[in-house]
Design a protein around this motif. Structure first.
Motif, PDB file in Angstrom:
ATOM      1  N   UNK A  50       0.867  -1.185   0.000  1.00 32.55           N
ATOM      2  CA  UNK A  50       0.000   0.000   0.000  1.00 32.55           C
ATOM      3  C   UNK A  50       0.902   1.233   0.000  1.00 32.55           C
ATOM      4  N   UNK A  51       0.757   2.071  -1.020  1.00 32.72           N
ATOM      5  CA  UNK A  51       1.697   3.171  -1.242  1.00 32.72           C
ATOM      6  C   UNK A  51       1.021   4.530  -1.128  1.00 32.72           C
ATOM      7  N   UNK A  78      -2.067   1.985  -4.886  1.00 36.43           N
ATOM      8  CA  UNK A  78      -1.736   3.394  -4.720  1.00 36.43           C
ATOM      9  C   UNK A  78      -2.957   4.185  -4.262  1.00 36.43           C
ATOM     10  N   UNK A  79      -2.737   5.083  -3.320  1.00 39.30           N
ATOM     11  CA  UNK A  79      -3.809   5.963  -2.858  1.00 39.30           C
ATOM     12  C   UNK A  79      -3.952   7.186  -3.737  1.00 39.30           C
ATOM     13  N   UNK A 113       2.546  -1.616   4.775  1.00 36.44           N
ATOM     14  CA  UNK A 113       1.924  -0.300   4.931  1.00 36.44           C
ATOM     15  C   UNK A 113       2.972   0.768   4.673  1.00 36.44           C
ATOM     16  N   UNK A 114       2.945   1.334   3.467  1.00 39.82           N
ATOM     17  CA  UNK A 114       3.829   2.445   3.126  1.00 39.82           C
ATOM     18  C   UNK A 114       3.039   3.697   2.812  1.00 39.82           C
ATOM     19  N   UNK A 115       1.949   3.908   3.540  1.00 42.30           N
ATOM     20  CA  UNK A 115       1.035   5.013   3.223  1.00 42.30           C
ATOM     21  C   UNK A 115       1.518   6.347   3.777  1.00 42.30           C
ATOM     22  N   UNK A 127      -8.467   9.668   0.839  1.00 44.37           N
ATOM     23  CA  UNK A 127      -7.862   8.608   0.027  1.00 44.37           C
ATOM     24  C   UNK A 127      -7.028   7.671   0.884  1.00 44.37           C
ATOM     25  N   UNK A 128      -6.277   8.234   1.825  1.00 44.77           N
ATOM     26  CA  UNK A 128      -5.448   7.411   2.702  1.00 44.77           C
ATOM     27  C   UNK A 128      -6.336   6.624   3.664  1.00 44.77           C
ATOM     28  N   UNK A 129      -7.367   7.270   4.194  1.00 44.62           N
ATOM     29  CA  UNK A 129      -8.262   6.576   5.122  1.00 44.62           C
ATOM     30  C   UNK A 129      -8.906   5.364   4.466  1.00 44.62           C
ATOM     31  N   UNK A 130      -9.295   5.500   3.195  1.00 45.97           N
ATOM     32  CA  UNK A 130      -9.888   4.372   2.486  1.00 45.97           C
ATOM     33  C   UNK A 130      -8.874   3.238   2.323  1.00 45.97           C
TER      34      UNK A 130
END
Length: 402
Positions: A50-51, A78-79, A113-115, A127-130
């Protein structure tokens, strides 16, 4: 030592001013993350990365490249549009090989988790929360094993307070230094296990009272032994433990002492438990029947342990031994419960004492009263001249300065 997010940023800026290249650090961080995945999952499987936009995503992409070289398949989530990636992260994306056939992956399912990194604050954007919700759903519904890169997305790196939408990791692989928020009481469920990917260029000065124990920092406590030593060179340990119905604790304790490297281990037990322990302990452990635990004073031991499975019928004898024995002593379990009746005895012990309470035992010794676990330990040590190992998901260890 734990550092704040600002201290970490300053360490990075200082390293870059010395000529350290961000790409070199990213390559080593990503390799370290991949090695941690392989440490926990020997068989290749499938990895979902997850980027976000930044360098945490770049670390994840480097990790995915290494995993692919070891036979893993992967996919990227990708977010934001790929055009929004930082230049270095975009470069690492371009270096990825083909992801492989996911349908043939039969091993573990891992999520990286690379968000978000340490610069994020407050509630994650939509977008990140989703993405966080999708990631947590994979852990909950598909049994995926989640590794958070540097810090779980949605966790405050300084306070350790999780946002309402926060990654729940099985392990957090923090980069270069442990951030203060990762060790906060409120962060435990988000962080999971905690591992450190060491980068010497970003190591801060060793200041402050707290250190993080890692395999590297603990290795010096167990040096290589000479080939010509014998068991008499490796210490004599006396253990007072066990009572009817609670012999298992004595067996585990004595076996642990042997496996830790003690040369001679003697288990002292009263008649009602000694016979059972004699036939159930591992062969290397000697069991000595005693009428009184005070007999330990007449025996030759280098160190003592007291408490596991003792019960409270002989609390007076236990407290006498805790106070009067000159040897270093580990005080555990029912010895701690006996000690809670007269904790001030700790100010008058004849030798060094290491107390090993779990939170319930600690509460009986010294009520927490709203303190953080760190403050709880510090305040206790300000009162009593002992070493305290406070058990928990993040075990704390400290000693009195007196």
């Amino acid at each position: 030592m734990p550092v704040t997010c600002e201290e970490m940023k300053l360490a990075e800026e200082a390293a870059f001013a010395r000529g350290v290249q961000a790409e070199d650090l990213m390559e080593r961080a990503g390799r370290g993350i991949a090695e941690i995945v392989r440490q926990f999952h020997r068989m290749p499987g499938h990895c979902s990365v997850f980027c976000g936009k930044g360098h945490n995503a770049g670390d994840g992409l480097v990790a995915a490249r290494h995993l692919a070289g070891w036979g893993w398949s992967f996919d990227l989530r990708f977010s934001y549009p790929e055009a929004a990636l930082s230049p270095l992260t975009a470069r690492k994306l371009a270096e990825l090989p083909e992801s492989g056939d996911r349908s043939r992956a039969r091993g573990p399912k891992v999520v990286l988790d690379g968000l978000l990194g340490i610069g994020a604050r407050g509630e994650p954007r939509e977008a990140i929360a989703e993405s966080i919700q999708a990631l947590n759903g994979m852990r909950r519904d598909e049994g995926a094993w989640v590794l958070a890169i540097d810090i779980p997305s949605g966790l405050d790196g300084d306070s350790g307070l999780p946002a309402s939408t926060c990654v729940e990791a099985d392990l957090t692989a923090t980069i270069a230094c442990v951030k203060t928020g990762l060790t906060a009481d409120s962060a435990t469920n988000a962080v999971g296990r905690l591992a450190l990917v060491e980068l010497d260029e970003l190591r801060p000065p060793e200041v402050g009272p707290w250190r993080i124990a890692t395999a590297n920092t603990l290795r010096a406590w167990l040096p290589a032994r000479s080939f010509d030593l014998h068991k008499g060179d490796c210490g004599r340990v006396g253990i007072i433990a066990g009572s009817p119905g609670f012999t298992g604790a004595a067996r585990l304790c004595s076996a642990a002492a042997m496996h830790a490297g003690a040369g001679l281990v003697t288990l002292l037990a009263k008649q009602d438990a000694a016979a059972s322990l004699t036939i159930s302990c591992i062969p290397e452990v000697m069991v000595k029947r005693v009428q009184s635990y005070r007999e330990v004073h007449d025996l030759r031991f280098d160190t003592l342990a007291i408490g596991p499975g003792l019960g409270l019928e002989n609390a007076a004898e236990v407290l006498s031994v805790v106070r009067e024995a000159a040897q270093p002593m580990v005080v555990d379990a029912d010895a701690l419960n006996a000690l809670s009746r007269d904790v001030h005895l700790l100010k008058h012990c004849a030798g060094p004492r290491l107390l090993t309470p779990h939170p319930g035992e600690m509460e009986r010794l010294y009520p927490q009263r709203g303190r953080t676990r760190q403050k709880w330990l510090e305040d206790f040590l300000a009162q009593y001249p002992v070493t305290l190992l406070l058990k928990g998901a993040r075990t704390l260890l400290g000693n009195s300065q007196d």
